[in-house]
Design an enzyme around this catalytic site. Sequence first.
Site, PDB file in Angstrom:
ATOM      1  N   HIS A 144       0.781  -1.289  -0.141  1.00 13.01           N
ATOM      2  CA  HIS A 144       0.389   0.129  -0.186  1.00 13.01           C
ATOM      3  C   HIS A 144       0.804   0.954  -0.191  1.00 13.01           C
ATOM      4  CE1 HIS A 144      -3.721   2.563   0.634  1.00 13.01           C
ATOM      5  NE2 HIS A 144      -2.365   3.931   2.098  1.00 13.01           N
ATOM      6  N   GLU A 175      -1.539  -5.196  -3.780  1.00 11.99           N
ATOM      7  CA  GLU A 175      -2.462  -4.778  -3.350  1.00 11.99           C
ATOM      8  C   GLU A 175      -3.741  -5.894  -2.717  1.00 11.99           C
ATOM      9  OE1 GLU A 175      -3.700  -0.791  -0.292  1.00 11.99           O
ATOM     10  OE2 GLU A 175      -3.272  -1.001  -2.412  1.00 11.99           O
ATOM     11  N   ASN A 205      29.083 -19.357  -5.295  1.00 14.93           N
ATOM     12  CA  ASN A 205      30.213 -20.003  -5.370  1.00 14.93           C
ATOM     13  C   ASN A 205      29.755 -21.212  -3.813  1.00 14.93           C
ATOM     14  OD1 ASN A 205      32.916 -20.313  -7.691  1.00 14.93           O
ATOM     15  ND2 ASN A 205      33.487 -20.374  -4.972  1.00 14.93           N
TER      16      ASN A 205
END
Length: 701
Positions: A46, A68, A439
């Site tokens: 919102h 929303e 990694n």
Amino acid sequence: MDVSQYLEIFIDETKEHLESLNSQVLVLEKDPTNNETINEIFRAAHSLKGMAGTMGYKRMQRLTHDMENVFSEVRSGKMVVSAELVDIVFQCLDALEEYLTCITETADEGTNDNEPIISRLNSMLKGEAEPVKEAAPVVKKEIRSDAPRREDYHAVDLKDFEMHAAREAIGKGMHFYAMTVQIDESCILKSARAFLVFKNIESVGEVIRSEPSVQDIEDEKFDWSFSMFVVSKEPMKAVLDSVLNVSEIKSVVGEEITLSPEEEREKQPEEKPEEKEKQPEEKPIAVVEEKQPEVVKDSAGKPAAGAAAPKQPGGKPVVNRSVRVDIDKLDVLMNLVSELITAKNGIVSVSDSDKEDAAQQIREQVEYLEGITTSLHESVMKVRMVPIESVVSRFPRMVRDLSKKLDKKMELYMTGEDTELDRTVIDEIGDPLMHILRNSADHGIESKEQRLERGKPEAGSIFLDAYQDGNNVVIEVRDDGNGIDVERVREKAIEKGTITKEQANNMDDKAIIDLLFRPSFSTAEKISDVSGRGVGLDVVKTKIEGLGGDIEVRTELGQGSTFIIRLPLTLAIIQALMVTLGDEKYAIPLSTIQTLEDIMVSDIKYVRGKEVINLRDNVIPIIRLREVLDVEKERESENMIVVIIQKGDKQAGLVVDQLIGQQEIVIKSLGKHLNNNKLLSGATILGDGEVALILDVSALL
């Protein structure tokens, strides 16, 4: 008034909301019925919607509006949180990140409407939540205790030209309204909201006066409400509705104004000058009709009217890097500056006097000054410090995505997110940490089958721990995966021609592991978009050393690897040991110095043709700084001053001519023209105005 002035605030706030949303959606994925998390996500969506609307970013506003709507259904129990919904929400967050990147670079959100994501959101709404028919909301006309009062605007004096405009408008059959707008107190950009209110009213009428003034409103010199006098052909409801088209408007009061009998007379043809002079001059005021005010509240939360996206002259917005500072820290700084002024006045007073003990008094004042500057340095450092959380908060989401992409189960555990680092270091450390985590996920954590064969839990664990150690911050990234296969690295290095077989045989495991930090060196069998392009660890090492830090790797085959990063707390002011070489002065950062030794020349030994000394059963290589820095040689004495330095697990002894002593120095950049010299990290200006160069210990080792 231009909303571009709010761009910096908008970018900072949006980043915070997106970080929060990523964290909350991860929590929701594990606990789909957590109402508190659902409410947090709804509130963040919102807020983003309102902010995007205020700034005129329509695409971003539309996407957050649909997000929303979905979470509104989830909150009301009409929709359940499924794995599909979580995936869609993460796609939404990625799209919002893309919008934010465009806005940061160009001040424009771009042209990507993200229709596929919006379609998926809407199909979920239709498929899982049947709309419930509800009665239309009733907007009551009432005066609430928190609504603006008539007294707030009915006694405002209007200037002559403003009254003239009002009289002309009424004479043409237009309406003259007084209204007060109340902005929601949760609104972040209240001046921008006010700006959009003025902009929307322009489409239905004209504002002839505001209280406070437009300039004060622009400068945020008002509470949460402001009043306006408006002339319009439209009925009052149309004018009020135009105000309510701006989101986060709590309420608006409007009343129509009529003119007093005196002002009605002023509408008649002008009197003769001589008659006019006889009448006392009166200041006109606006008189309100005595009728019940109409209060209209924003119950629907309508999206804000669009404003043009702000752009800077060069196409790219100027976004300053900012740090949020606790007011208490600023109070401490202010007190220290006050003491600094007192100390300065004391020195000036003593220097102007002819007292016999003036020299002693100056020394005392200088000592006092030194104490203040040390405290000032510490306070400024605290102001510049930012929790590392701002960098690491995005990593749980990244590891979650990698887990799905690589089809490996893995979890990220983080500690020490509140550890603080200098803002300049924080800005640069994100990418190196991301490389290391990728990694670990790709090379470190084994497949599900391999882990079960080895008797390990099915889900791999990656740990990111941060903590302060003296004047450094240490960040450790470790995993319980496969570890580094040193022999495979050795073979790959020989195969690539990085080293010869003979060199490989003479290198210990640590030296072989260090080969992973060479440019374009990778042991990946196939190139992926996760790792294996050979642009990971060499970039990491370069970046970290550029920040004055170092990186170390510890590994055990079959058990896992640990990457240890050490970084200085600050890059601005450091404690250094000042030394001389011939006529030149150099600074060595104190954090890298272990001991100072007086060594006999006869104690120097040779190992593989290189000078070393045996110091308390440690063999330490000797570096003659005169030779490295090309300083003219002098006749060698029987004794040498050696500064023993250490970075990570590497040690060396720097041979210098003389020690000047410890000093607090301010680091200055060498500029673009000298950035190819790897031995120097900067320069500093000494008390006598002389320039001393600062040695980069990492490059020497």
